[in-house]
Design a protein around this motif. Structure first.
Motif, mmCIF file in Angstrom:
data_model
loop_
_atom_site.group_PDB
_atom_site.id
_atom_site.type_symbol
_atom_site.label_atom_id
_atom_site.label_comp_id
_atom_site.label_asym_id
_atom_site.label_seq_id
_atom_site.Cartn_x
_atom_site.Cartn_y
_atom_site.Cartn_z
ATOM 1 N N ARG A 30 1.530 5.848 65.551
ATOM 2 C CA ARG A 30 0.489 5.384 66.473
ATOM 3 C C ARG A 30 1.096 4.726 67.706
ATOM 4 O O ARG A 30 0.396 4.525 68.702
ATOM 5 C CB ARG A 30 -0.440 4.396 65.764
ATOM 6 C CG ARG A 30 -1.311 5.011 64.687
ATOM 7 C CD ARG A 30 -2.070 3.951 63.910
ATOM 8 N NE ARG A 30 -1.151 3.073 63.191
ATOM 9 C CZ ARG A 30 -1.520 2.117 62.367
ATOM 10 N NH1 ARG A 30 -2.812 1.881 62.161
ATOM 11 N NH2 ARG A 30 -0.631 1.360 61.751
ATOM 12 N N LEU A 36 -13.266 -1.214 66.648
ATOM 13 C CA LEU A 36 -12.699 -0.451 67.750
ATOM 14 C C LEU A 36 -11.247 -0.079 67.487
ATOM 15 O O LEU A 36 -10.818 1.045 67.779
ATOM 16 C CB LEU A 36 -12.801 -1.256 69.055
ATOM 17 C CG LEU A 36 -12.136 -0.632 70.288
ATOM 18 C CD1 LEU A 36 -12.780 0.703 70.639
ATOM 19 C CD2 LEU A 36 -12.214 -1.604 71.469
ATOM 20 N N GLN A 37 -10.476 -1.014 66.903
ATOM 21 C CA GLN A 37 -9.059 -0.724 66.692
ATOM 22 C C GLN A 37 -8.853 0.432 65.729
ATOM 23 O O GLN A 37 -7.839 1.140 65.794
ATOM 24 C CB GLN A 37 -8.311 -1.966 66.200
ATOM 25 C CG GLN A 37 -8.775 -2.529 64.877
ATOM 26 C CD GLN A 37 -9.823 -3.619 65.036
ATOM 27 O OE1 GLN A 37 -10.565 -3.626 66.027
ATOM 28 N NE2 GLN A 37 -9.863 -4.545 64.078
ATOM 29 N N ASP A 45 -10.819 3.182 65.552
ATOM 30 C CA ASP A 45 -11.005 4.404 66.334
ATOM 31 C C ASP A 45 -9.819 4.659 67.264
ATOM 32 O O ASP A 45 -9.339 5.785 67.383
ATOM 33 C CB ASP A 45 -12.290 4.327 67.153
ATOM 34 C CG ASP A 45 -13.532 4.550 66.317
ATOM 35 O OD1 ASP A 45 -13.566 5.530 65.560
ATOM 36 O OD2 ASP A 45 -14.470 3.740 66.415
ATOM 37 N N LEU A 46 -9.353 3.603 67.926
ATOM 38 C CA LEU A 46 -8.250 3.789 68.869
ATOM 39 C C LEU A 46 -6.948 4.111 68.133
ATOM 40 O O LEU A 46 -6.133 4.909 68.620
ATOM 41 C CB LEU A 46 -8.079 2.532 69.727
ATOM 42 C CG LEU A 46 -9.263 2.205 70.647
ATOM 43 C CD1 LEU A 46 -8.952 0.971 71.492
ATOM 44 C CD2 LEU A 46 -9.627 3.383 71.540
ATOM 45 N N ILE A 70 -7.032 7.778 67.340
ATOM 46 C CA ILE A 70 -6.711 8.588 68.515
ATOM 47 C C ILE A 70 -5.214 8.566 68.800
ATOM 48 O O ILE A 70 -4.601 9.598 69.107
ATOM 49 C CB ILE A 70 -7.514 8.108 69.736
ATOM 50 C CG1 ILE A 70 -9.012 8.376 69.526
ATOM 51 C CG2 ILE A 70 -7.031 8.783 71.022
ATOM 52 C CD1 ILE A 70 -9.911 7.663 70.511
ATOM 53 N N ASP A 71 -4.604 7.397 68.672
ATOM 54 C CA ASP A 71 -3.170 7.288 68.911
ATOM 55 C C ASP A 71 -2.374 8.160 67.940
ATOM 56 O O ASP A 71 -1.383 8.786 68.325
ATOM 57 C CB ASP A 71 -2.715 5.833 68.785
ATOM 58 C CG ASP A 71 -3.105 4.983 69.989
ATOM 59 O OD1 ASP A 71 -3.292 5.557 71.076
ATOM 60 O OD2 ASP A 71 -3.231 3.755 69.837
ATOM 61 N N ARG A 86 -2.510 11.327 70.370
ATOM 62 C CA ARG A 86 -1.398 10.935 71.243
ATOM 63 C C ARG A 86 -0.042 11.327 70.662
ATOM 64 O O ARG A 86 0.801 11.903 71.355
ATOM 65 C CB ARG A 86 -1.458 9.436 71.500
ATOM 66 C CG ARG A 86 -0.418 8.925 72.489
ATOM 67 C CD ARG A 86 -0.497 7.410 72.630
ATOM 68 N NE ARG A 86 0.540 6.933 73.524
ATOM 69 C CZ ARG A 86 0.310 6.324 74.683
ATOM 70 N NH1 ARG A 86 -0.927 6.140 75.089
ATOM 71 N NH2 ARG A 86 1.309 5.890 75.421
ATOM 72 N N THR A 133 -15.160 10.208 65.785
ATOM 73 C CA THR A 133 -13.850 10.173 66.431
ATOM 74 C C THR A 133 -12.880 11.122 65.752
ATOM 75 O O THR A 133 -12.082 11.796 66.411
ATOM 76 C CB THR A 133 -13.279 8.744 66.399
ATOM 77 O OG1 THR A 133 -14.297 7.827 66.820
ATOM 78 C CG2 THR A 133 -12.103 8.609 67.333
ATOM 79 N N SER A 184 -11.067 14.298 67.456
ATOM 80 C CA SER A 184 -9.607 14.368 67.515
ATOM 81 C C SER A 184 -9.102 15.721 67.014
ATOM 82 O O SER A 184 -8.128 16.267 67.551
ATOM 83 C CB SER A 184 -8.977 13.226 66.705
ATOM 84 O OG SER A 184 -9.044 13.459 65.308
#
Length: 264
Positions: free
Chosen positions: A65, A104-105, A107-108, A111-112, A116, A154, A158
Motif C-alpha cells: 500500500r 475512509l482509510q 477504502d483508500l 485503492i493503494d 496503485r 470501492t 478497483s
C-alpha cells in the motif's frame, strides 16, 4: 540451496495465502525462481515450503500500500540478478458494507494496494521486460469488474480499473514480446471473505467456491499462452461474467446487492 542463476525469475505479490500462494507454486513447478511478497510473516513459511522444489525462493515482507513497500519489493527483485520473465500482480483486499459507513482509510488503503501498487509494479516490470523483448504479466482482476459492486463499491471499481488497465497495457505493448493477461476469478475458497468482513453475506456463505489451486493453474496457463484474459474456475463464473458484461447496470446492480449485502 542451489542458486539456479540460469532459471527464469517470477515475481508474485499477495503470495502468503490463497490464489497468490498457489500461483507461486505454479511458477516453481514450472522451473521458475520466485520472489514472493506479502505483508505478513507467513510469507517466510511459504518460501520454506516452496524451496522444497529445489528452486530459489526469495521472501519479501512488504506493505504494498506504500511506495516504500513497492520499492523494497523491486529492490529484492533486482538483487536476485536473474532475468525477470514474469510478474503476477495478485495482491488485493476487499472491504464490505455501506460506503458511507466504511472508514475512509479502509477504502483508500484498498485503492493503494489494488490499484496503485499494481500500476507501480507494472511500470517497473515492463521497463525491464520491453528492452529484453519478452515477458509475461498476469494481473488479478475479478468477475466483480464487469458490473457495479453494491456494498463493495470501492473493491469492484478497483477490479474494473485493473482489468481495463491490463487490456490497455496489452495493446500498448503489442509487438514488444511482452504480453499482459487479466485473470478474473469468481468466488474462491480463500481468506478473502473473512478479511473483507463478508462472511455474513450470501456471497461469502456460498458453499461451492472455486479451489485456489485450480484458479491459479488456469491463470498461469493463460498467462504463459499470452491470452488477453481468463475467467478461471467453474462454468458459473464464465456465465456470470458474460451476463454481467451484457446486462444493463440498472438490472445487474440490484441482483448483485442480494449477494453482497451484509445480513442484518
Amino acid at each position: 540451496m542451489d542458486s539456479h542463476t540460469d532459471a527464469p525469475l517470477a515475481l508474485v505479490t499477495g503470495a502468503s495465502t490463497g490464489i497468490g500462494r498457489a500461483l507461486a507454486r505454479q511458477f516453481v513447478d514450472h522451473g521458475f525462481d520466485v520472489v514472493v511478497v506479502a505483508e505478513e510473516d507467513r510469507i517466510h513459511d511459504v518460501a520454506r515450503e516452496l524451496e522444497s522444489s529445489g528452486r530459489r525462493v526469495v521472501p519479501v515482507l512488504a506493505d504494498l500500500r506504500t511506495p516504500g513497500g513497492v520499492n523494497s519489493t523491486w529492490a529484492a527483485v533486482d538483487a536476485v540478478g536473474a532475468r525477470l520473465e514474469a510478474v503476477a500482480l495478485n495482491a488485493g483486499v476487499g472491504v464490505s458494507g455501506r460506503f458511507d459507513q466504511i472508514p475512509l482509510q479502509d477504502d483508500l488503503g484498498l485503492i493503494d494496494l489494488n490499484v496503485r501498487s499494481t500500476v507501480h509494479l507494472a511500470k517497473l516490470a515492463t521497463r525491464v521486460m520491453v528492452p529484453a523483448g519478452r515477458g509475461r504479466v498476469l494481473i488479478t482482476s475479478s468477475i466483480a469488474a464487469v458490473a457495479p459492486g453494491p456494498f463493495q463499491a470501492t473493491y469492484a471499481a478497483s477490479k474494473a480499473f485493473v482489468h481495463s488497465f491490463a487490456e490497455g497495457l496489452r495493446r500498448d505493448l503489442r509487438d514488444t514480446g511482452v504480453t499482459v493477461t487479466s485473470m478474473m476469478p469468481g468466488p474462491t475458497d480463500t481468506e478473502f471473505f473473512a478479511r473483507a468482513d463478508m462472511e455474513d453475506t450470501r456471497l461469502g456463505q456460498m458453499k461451492d467456491k472455486d479451489d485456489p489451486e485450480t484458479v491459479a493453474k488456469e491463470g498461469f496457463e493463460a498467462m504463459m499462452a499470452g491470452r488477453s484474459s481468463v475467467v478461471p474456475g467453474s462454468f458459473k463464473n464464465r456465465l456470470q461474467a458474460e451476463i454481467g458484461t451484457h446486462l444493463p447496470d440498472a438490472l445487474a446492480t440490484p441482483l448483485l446487492a442480494r449477494l453482497t449485502k451484509p445480513r442484518d
